[in-house]
Design a protein around this motif. Structure first.
Motif, PDB file in Angstrom:
ATOM      1  N   THR A 383       0.720  -1.336   0.129  1.00 18.17           N
ATOM      2  CA  THR A 383      -0.078   0.033   0.061  1.00 18.17           C
ATOM      3  C   THR A 383       0.801   1.235  -0.021  1.00 18.17           C
ATOM      4  OG1 THR A 383      -0.037   0.263   2.262  1.00 18.17           O
ATOM      5  CG2 THR A 383      -1.925  -1.011   1.506  1.00 18.17           C
ATOM      6  N   LEU A 384       2.041   1.293   0.509  1.00 21.10           N
ATOM      7  CA  LEU A 384       2.690   2.460   0.837  1.00 21.10           C
ATOM      8  C   LEU A 384       2.198   3.427   2.164  1.00 21.10           C
ATOM      9  CD1 LEU A 384       4.093   3.966  -2.469  1.00 21.10           C
ATOM     10  CD2 LEU A 384       5.587   3.278  -0.383  1.00 21.10           C
ATOM     11  N   SER A 385       1.084   3.310   1.906  1.00 15.50           N
ATOM     12  CA  SER A 385       0.286   4.322   3.016  1.00 15.50           C
ATOM     13  C   SER A 385      -0.571   3.506   4.303  1.00 15.50           C
ATOM     14  CB  SER A 385      -0.553   5.327   2.257  1.00 15.50           C
ATOM     15  OG  SER A 385      -1.436   4.726   1.672  1.00 15.50           O
ATOM     16  N   GLY A 386      -0.718   2.168   3.918  1.00 18.72           N
ATOM     17  CA  GLY A 386      -1.379   1.598   5.007  1.00 18.72           C
ATOM     18  C   GLY A 386      -3.007   1.563   4.440  1.00 18.72           C
ATOM     19  N   ARG A 387      -3.986   0.906   5.129  1.00 24.07           N
ATOM     20  CA  ARG A 387      -5.244   0.898   4.899  1.00 24.07           C
ATOM     21  C   ARG A 387      -5.992   0.947   6.445  1.00 24.07           C
ATOM     22  NH1 ARG A 387      -6.711  -4.473   2.289  1.00 24.07           N
ATOM     23  NH2 ARG A 387      -5.195  -5.324   3.404  1.00 24.07           N
ATOM     24  N   THR A 388      -6.443   2.272   6.627  1.00 22.37           N
ATOM     25  CA  THR A 388      -6.670   2.497   7.872  1.00 22.37           C
ATOM     26  C   THR A 388      -8.085   1.526   8.451  1.00 22.37           C
ATOM     27  OG1 THR A 388      -5.804   4.529   7.977  1.00 22.37           O
ATOM     28  CG2 THR A 388      -7.748   4.236   9.588  1.00 22.37           C
ATOM     29  N   ASP A 389      -9.197   1.604   7.761  1.00 20.84           N
ATOM     30  CA  ASP A 389     -10.417   1.036   8.017  1.00 20.84           C
ATOM     31  C   ASP A 389     -10.329  -0.750   8.081  1.00 20.84           C
ATOM     32  OD1 ASP A 389     -11.415   3.543   8.874  1.00 20.84           O
ATOM     33  OD2 ASP A 389     -12.805   3.476   6.840  1.00 20.84           O
ATOM     34  N   ASN A 390      -9.667  -0.866   7.193  1.00 25.90           N
ATOM     35  CA  ASN A 390      -9.334  -2.586   6.923  1.00 25.90           C
ATOM     36  C   ASN A 390      -8.544  -2.942   8.343  1.00 25.90           C
ATOM     37  OD1 ASN A 390      -9.489  -5.059   5.258  1.00 25.90           O
ATOM     38  ND2 ASN A 390      -7.536  -4.815   6.017  1.00 25.90           N
ATOM     39  N   ALA A 391      -7.309  -2.303   8.465  1.00 28.97           N
ATOM     40  CA  ALA A 391      -6.668  -2.611   9.795  1.00 28.97           C
ATOM     41  C   ALA A 391      -7.421  -2.623  11.056  1.00 28.97           C
ATOM     42  CB  ALA A 391      -5.496  -1.709  10.018  1.00 28.97           C
ATOM     43  N   ILE A 392      -8.339  -1.507  11.085  1.00 29.17           N
ATOM     44  CA  ILE A 392      -9.206  -1.366  12.415  1.00 29.17           C
ATOM     45  C   ILE A 392     -10.141  -2.516  12.536  1.00 29.17           C
ATOM     46  CG2 ILE A 392     -10.753  -0.071  13.601  1.00 29.17           C
ATOM     47  CD1 ILE A 392      -9.427   2.386  12.272  1.00 29.17           C
ATOM     48  N   GLY A 393     -11.040  -2.750  11.335  1.00 28.42           N
ATOM     49  CA  GLY A 393     -11.951  -3.955  11.267  1.00 28.42           C
ATOM     50  C   GLY A 393     -11.255  -5.296  11.472  1.00 28.42           C
ATOM     51  N   ASN A 394     -10.299  -5.484  10.883  1.00 27.62           N
ATOM     52  CA  ASN A 394      -9.572  -6.790  10.912  1.00 27.62           C
ATOM     53  C   ASN A 394      -8.960  -7.082  12.358  1.00 27.62           C
ATOM     54  OD1 ASN A 394      -6.285  -7.990  10.196  1.00 27.62           O
ATOM     55  ND2 ASN A 394      -8.052  -9.162   9.598  1.00 27.62           N
ATOM     56  N   ILE A 395      -8.571  -5.974  12.920  1.00 30.92           N
ATOM     57  CA  ILE A 395      -8.059  -6.437  14.269  1.00 30.92           C
ATOM     58  C   ILE A 395      -9.143  -6.608  15.450  1.00 30.92           C
ATOM     59  CG2 ILE A 395      -6.899  -4.993  16.206  1.00 30.92           C
ATOM     60  CD1 ILE A 395      -5.039  -3.706  13.999  1.00 30.92           C
ATOM     61  N   ARG A 396     -10.264  -5.886  14.997  1.00 27.18           N
ATOM     62  CA  ARG A 396     -11.232  -5.802  15.917  1.00 27.18           C
ATOM     63  C   ARG A 396     -12.084  -7.256  15.844  1.00 27.18           C
ATOM     64  NH1 ARG A 396     -14.722  -2.238  13.770  1.00 27.18           N
ATOM     65  NH2 ARG A 396     -13.892  -0.574  15.002  1.00 27.18           N
ATOM     66  N   ASP A 397     -12.095  -7.773  14.578  1.00 23.89           N
ATOM     67  CA  ASP A 397     -12.606  -9.037  14.471  1.00 23.89           C
ATOM     68  C   ASP A 397     -11.686 -10.065  15.188  1.00 23.89           C
ATOM     69  OD1 ASP A 397     -14.657  -8.049  12.799  1.00 23.89           O
ATOM     70  OD2 ASP A 397     -13.773  -8.837  11.095  1.00 23.89           O
ATOM     71  N   ALA A 398     -10.715 -10.162  14.620  1.00 22.27           N
ATOM     72  CA  ALA A 398      -9.696 -11.011  15.316  1.00 22.27           C
ATOM     73  C   ALA A 398      -9.734 -11.234  16.921  1.00 22.27           C
ATOM     74  CB  ALA A 398      -8.225 -10.759  14.877  1.00 22.27           C
ATOM     75  N   VAL A 399      -9.563  -9.791  17.563  1.00 25.13           N
ATOM     76  CA  VAL A 399      -9.326  -9.858  18.917  1.00 25.13           C
ATOM     77  C   VAL A 399     -10.794 -10.350  19.714  1.00 25.13           C
ATOM     78  CG1 VAL A 399      -9.138  -8.186  20.917  1.00 25.13           C
ATOM     79  CG2 VAL A 399      -7.598  -8.126  19.214  1.00 25.13           C
ATOM     80  N   LYS A 400     -11.608  -9.830  19.283  1.00 27.47           N
ATOM     81  CA  LYS A 400     -13.035 -10.198  19.853  1.00 27.47           C
ATOM     82  C   LYS A 400     -13.440 -11.508  19.567  1.00 27.47           C
ATOM     83  CE  LYS A 400     -16.457  -6.915  19.993  1.00 27.47           C
ATOM     84  NZ  LYS A 400     -17.365  -5.911  19.598  1.00 27.47           N
ATOM     85  N   THR A 401     -13.049 -12.256  18.389  1.00 33.32           N
ATOM     86  CA  THR A 401     -13.450 -13.712  18.158  1.00 33.32           C
ATOM     87  C   THR A 401     -12.583 -14.412  19.084  1.00 33.32           C
ATOM     88  OG1 THR A 401     -14.079 -13.159  15.879  1.00 33.32           O
ATOM     89  CG2 THR A 401     -13.567 -15.379  16.489  1.00 33.32           C
ATOM     90  N   GLY A 402     -11.206 -13.983  18.927  1.00 41.26           N
ATOM     91  CA  GLY A 402     -10.211 -14.715  19.877  1.00 41.26           C
ATOM     92  C   GLY A 402     -10.625 -14.846  21.381  1.00 41.26           C
ATOM     93  N   LEU A 403     -11.125 -13.429  21.906  1.00 42.02           N
ATOM     94  CA  LEU A 403     -11.640 -13.654  23.165  1.00 42.02           C
ATOM     95  C   LEU A 403     -12.883 -14.711  23.588  1.00 42.02           C
ATOM     96  CD1 LEU A 403     -11.707  -9.908  24.234  1.00 42.02           C
ATOM     97  CD2 LEU A 403     -10.270 -11.605  25.219  1.00 42.02           C
TER      98      LEU A 403
END
Length: 634
Positions: A383-403
């Motif tokens: 990307t060079l610049s990141g993907r802000t909303d994808n990062a946030i949504g991906n992290i949220r999904d992973a962490v909450k499902t893991g819990l």
């Protein structure tokens, strides 16, 4: 009372009284000498922020005044409390790490309140006992030691306690110089030094060596080619490489010589680490079953061959006194084989887009009894610049499902696909949100990310940089620019015209209806306008970091490279303002800046290989005919 800005946000904050000045003279007392490093961190912060010089002493007596750091075994490991009243400060923790975390929270409070502290009570503990980051040091970019030390300090202040350096060929194995001689690899002493640095900050430096797939930097050499599953390469049957010939990437799982090589590597690498864990990789053995192991895979099944090889790695790791960690992308395709897997290994369930099936895969491991971590990503690569909303949504999904399903850790991955062009600060957003969520999802899910980044990542008193980074990371969402696991702007900088079309047409999520797959002039022009605005705002920042000037140049170059990508897109659509000649000259100047910025934080090994990825576009500008060339996205 003014709410403090904290990262991670603790689970319980209670204001208990008015503000009071911290005394000019006081003492930092520790209940045992092992807390000295935490006390020194307090001492330094007091001096830096409010010019207080408080001495440190150890005492077994009950503390009634001053600044006190005390182990309380009634508290759980990593759990701490901070109590401040009338200028007296008590930090208690269930272990040494907990005291360190309490100290990091106090230092952040100091940045908010200065020498006038409210009476406050904080009680805190983590959701996940393991909160990690994995930094890719094998896709060309190998960081300088100063860069890694600075990153460790930053992430430790956000309560990271697990760090991996992803290695394919970037450790200086004594008998394998051919593989790493152009990579500026980590040496054994550098690992030992880094480990000591991490240990002071309660971070477990975990060894990482891919041991099956992603071995192309070994297998391309004649001394190792015989170990390949497909020594002469293979035909890709996945994603954007569908139908293309690829170089050998995976070891032959049926050849004992493969295990002999891996065993030798483990013998040299692992003595440099004290961690009880070891990540053997094992992800994406793309060509397994196409060549050397084809007959066996047809006879017993591809999953069975994979598991049997993984079990051989397990035996090697177990014999060396470590707990094996492995990527879980293959085993989730064969859940019927999970009962054959030992229960004292750790699976890494990874996926990097919003909607990855964490909720389908996590129950597999929960039911099997195999411990697992969830592994989202920073979304910085491709990307060079990141993907802000994808990062946030991906992290949220992973962490909450893991819990929900009992994951024991979160490992934030930060990859460097296709030359690792993105500078390190692009990843700060993902690190911050990921570590916040891993500490306490309930309080950190809705954190004000730009504010947090301004305060703790960029130290920007103007309050500008965090918002600039968040907006820069969302340009990928403009109509026609989105791409799974990356941004089309990035590929406009890497691929020639033929490959742009072939690349996208191989993605099953796209339908190509015309040349250049629906590049939209309106989106490219809007993107240019946004980039111009971000460039102007970038120069209004007032960052107080030592590397502030470098960050401005790094992010400025990202903006300029993305602007060049927009211009190339417009050129392809017939905009005569952007000629091949002018674009060639502009890109050459941008490459000079990329080289200079790279060397500020990273070693020279891998730089030239990374910069070669600009070559297809430069040659396109020169009118080169790519008809018979190997695709430039391989």
């Amino acid at each position: 009372m003014r709410q403090p800005i904290l990262l991670p946000i603790p689970r319980e904050i209670l204001f208990t009284g008015d503000q009071h000045p911290l005394p000019v003279n006081s003492t930092i007392r520790i209940s045992q000498q092992s807390l000295l490093f935490s006390a020194q961190a307090v001492q330094t912060a007091l001096k830096d922020h409010i010019d207080r010089e408080w001495p440190i002493e150890a005492s077994s007596s009950a503390f009634t005044s001053g600044f006190n750091l005390t182990i309380q075994t009634e508290l759980a490991p990593q759990a701490y409390s901070v109590d401040i009243a009338n200028g007296r400060i008590n930090i208690q923790g269930g272990d040494e790490a907990a005291i360190f975390y309490g100290v990091q929270t106090f230092i952040q409070l100091l940045k908010t309140y200065g020498d006038q502290f409210p009476d406050i009570h904080i009680k805190d503990h983590p959701d996940y006992p393991v909160r990690g980051v994995m930094l890719d040091i094998s896709r060309d970019r190998v960081p300088r030691m100063e860069t890694v030390y600075a990153l460790v300090d930053l992430l430790a202040s956000w309560k990271l306690n697990h760090l991996q350096l992803y290695m394919e060929h970037s450790f200086a194995y004594s008998q394998h110089k051919t593989v790493w001689e152009d990579a500026s690899p980590f040496t054994a002493q550098e690992i030992l030094d880094l480990q000591a640095y991490c240990r002071q900050r309660h971070i477990d430096l975990v060894p990482n060596q891919n041991s099956f797939g992603h071995m192309e930097r070994w297998l391309k050499h004649s001394d190792y080619k015989h170990l390949a599953e497909c020594a002469d390469g293979f035909i890709g049957d996945f994603g954007d490489h569908m139908g293309e010939r690829r170089p050998a990437t995976s070891l032959n799982p049926t050849d004992q010589a493969s295990i002999a090589l891996i065993s030798e590597l483990y013998d040299e690498l692992l003595p440099n680490f004290t961690s009880e864990f070891f990540n053997v990789g094992g992800d994406e053995p793309w060509e397994m079953g196409q060549c050397a192991s084809k007959a066996l895979c047809e006879a017993v099944g591809r999953g069975r061959v994979y598991v049997d090889y993984l079990l051989k790695l397990y035996d090697l790791v177990k014999a060396r006194g470590k707990t094996m960690i492995f990527w879980a992308d293959v085993i989730t395709k064969y859940p019927e084989l999970l009962p054959d897997m030992p229960k004292d290994m750790i699976a890494l369930e990874w996926g990097y887009y919003v909607g990855h099936p964490y909720s389908e895969h996590a129950p597999m491991f929960a039911q099997s009894g195999i411990p697992f971590y969830v592994c989202p990503g920073t979304s910085s690569w491709n990307t060079l610049s990141g993907r802000t909303d994808n990062a946030i949504g991906n992290i949220r999904d992973a962490v909450k499902t893991g819990l929900e399903y009992g994951a024991s850790g979160v490992l934030m991955t930060d990859w460097g696909d296709r030359g690792h062009w993105q500078p390190l600060p692009i990843s700060y957003l993902g690190y911050a949100y990921g570590l916040g969520m891993a500490w306490c999802a309930e309080t950190n899910e809705t954190m004000e990310i730009p504010t947090v980044l301004n305060q703790f990542a960029f130290e920007d008193s103007a309050g500008v940089m965090g918002q600039v980074m968040a907006e820069l990371g969302n340009l990928y969402q403009l109509d026609g620019l989105a791409y799974p696991n990356g941004s089309l702007l990035f590929f406009l900088l890497q691929l020639n015209n033929n490959d742009l079309n072939a690349f996208i047409s191989n993605l099953d999520t796209h339908v190509v209806t015309d040349q250049f797959f629906g590049l939209k002039e309106s989106s490219l022009r809007e993107c240019l306008d946004r980039l111009n605005d971000l460039r102007q705002r970038l120069h209004r920042t007032r960052m107080e970091r030592e590397d502030a000037t470098l960050i401005i140049e790094e992010v400025g170059l990202v903006i300029d490279l993305l602007a060049h990508a927009c211009k190339r897109g417009l050129h392809l659509l017939g905009d005569v303002r952007f000629s091949s000649e002018s674009l060639y000259t502009e890109l050459e100047a941008l490459i000079v800046r990329q080289r200079a910025n790279w060397l500020e934080r990273s070693r020279p090994g891998g730089l030239e290989h990374s910069l070669l990825r600009f070559k297809p576009v430069l040659r396109q500008y020169q009118g080169y005919d790519f008809t018979d060339d190997t695709p430039s996205y391989l």
